[in-house]
Motif scaffolding. Sequence first.
Motif, PDB file in Angstrom:
ATOM      1  N   GLY A   5      34.226  47.265  41.678  1.00  0.00           N
ATOM      2  CA  GLY A   5      33.461  46.041  41.661  1.00  0.00           C
ATOM      3  C   GLY A   5      34.141  44.988  40.801  1.00  0.00           C
ATOM      4  O   GLY A   5      35.034  45.282  40.009  1.00  0.00           O
ATOM      5  N   VAL A   6      33.702  43.740  40.958  1.00  0.00           N
ATOM      6  CA  VAL A   6      34.261  42.617  40.210  1.00  0.00           C
ATOM      7  C   VAL A   6      33.152  41.922  39.432  1.00  0.00           C
ATOM      8  O   VAL A   6      32.121  41.541  40.015  1.00  0.00           O
ATOM      9  N   VAL A   7      33.357  41.770  38.137  1.00  0.00           N
ATOM     10  CA  VAL A   7      32.537  40.871  37.333  1.00  0.00           C
ATOM     11  C   VAL A   7      33.293  39.550  37.275  1.00  0.00           C
ATOM     12  O   VAL A   7      34.349  39.465  36.648  1.00  0.00           O
ATOM     13  N   ASN A   8      32.769  38.548  37.960  1.00  0.00           N
ATOM     14  CA  ASN A   8      33.458  37.282  38.168  1.00  0.00           C
ATOM     15  C   ASN A   8      32.932  36.260  37.164  1.00  0.00           C
ATOM     16  O   ASN A   8      31.791  35.813  37.250  1.00  0.00           O
ATOM     17  N   VAL A   9      33.779  35.879  36.219  1.00  0.00           N
ATOM     18  CA  VAL A   9      33.386  34.985  35.131  1.00  0.00           C
ATOM     19  C   VAL A   9      34.030  33.624  35.358  1.00  0.00           C
ATOM     20  O   VAL A   9      35.257  33.510  35.358  1.00  0.00           O
ATOM     21  N   PRO A  60      32.787  51.523  38.860  1.00  0.00           N
ATOM     22  CA  PRO A  60      33.791  50.912  37.982  1.00  0.00           C
ATOM     23  C   PRO A  60      33.963  49.433  38.329  1.00  0.00           C
ATOM     24  O   PRO A  60      33.831  49.034  39.483  1.00  0.00           O
ATOM     25  N   HIS A  61      34.267  48.628  37.321  1.00  0.00           N
ATOM     26  CA  HIS A  61      34.460  47.207  37.529  1.00  0.00           C
ATOM     27  C   HIS A  61      35.760  46.744  36.887  1.00  0.00           C
ATOM     28  O   HIS A  61      36.250  47.355  35.934  1.00  0.00           O
ATOM     29  N   ILE A  62      36.290  45.635  37.423  1.00  0.00           N
ATOM     30  CA  ILE A  62      37.273  44.841  36.698  1.00  0.00           C
ATOM     31  C   ILE A  62      36.607  43.513  36.379  1.00  0.00           C
ATOM     32  O   ILE A  62      35.698  43.080  37.096  1.00  0.00           O
TER      33      ILE A  62
END
Length: 354
Positions: free
Chosen positions: A29-33, A2-4
């Motif tokens: 997990g982190v999707v870093n934008v 799972p991600h944020i």
Amino acid sequence: MPHILVTGGAGFIGANFVLAWLRNSAADGVVNVDKLTYAGNRKTLSSLEGDSRHVFSQTDICDRGALDRLFATYQPRAVVHLAAESHVDRSIHGPGEFIQTNIVGTFTLLEAARAYWGSLEEPPKSAFRFLHVSTDEVFGSLDANDPQFSETTPYAPNSPYSASKAASDHLVRAYHHTYGLPVLTTNCSNNYGPYHFPEKLIPLTIANALAGKPLPVYGDGLNVRDWLYVGDHCSAIREVLACGRPGETYNVGGWNEKTNLDVVHTLCDLLDELHPKSGGSYRDQIQFVKDRPGHDRRYAIDARKLERELGWKPVETFETGLRKTVQWYLDNHAWVQDVMSGEYRNWVAKHYAA
């Protein structure tokens, strides 16, 4: 996994949030934008190199196609929206970027999130959250005896920056009431701590003091701000994301009202103790400068709703948080020198030469 999805995750608050989130080995997990403007710094995230839970994407939140691809690929369970142009002085000299990032960017992100959320089945659809991080500056200025800002204080922004953030707050609210998007909004007071870009008061004062430069204080130095240690702010965001009620706003404050002059004096005294210079005090470098246009006199946050409903309150006092901050800057001189080069130095020379 799972991600944020975190926007602005290479900036000051965003990077602190991502680093704190991933210190928990059980965290999503982190999707870093991050667009990586002058204030975004990949080196802040260097400790995450090789961590499979961290996915970095250099993406402008105004790019709808790129956002749609990220949502489709990683299917985040939540969005934490921190990306923003945030420096008042910059908004005075060039408001256009603030309109584009803070208003158009938030609108574009909301549209992408709404499309993604609308495609979800239950239970992920009900569990999805969009958390928008905003500022106390949307409420305007207080007089000395006025009550603190609450979640019901009318908006009265006084700078292009705060006006753009107010507009983004209204968009987030509207997407909940019109479309049902499960949003949360936090309005925080002035943050300080590690990785703070040295155009803001505390890191600028530290950097200039150590470089032997003047310590500029606007006007009479008696403008009042409430100060919040960034680690406490990150813990508040996590709490609101986990337990906040969709559609609600929560003020996040440190219960630390200080004048700008008090802050600079305290920083000088800490530096005198931790990194004394030969001859005199760092206070000798203080220099009063012409006040900036529309400078709000006082901000103060009433954070009782967050404590009452979610049990959150700050851990750090102003004294403990500031001591940690000064020590971090003394221990990370190379990071400061790196971010103060290039575009930042050119901008300062252009706008602050006088």
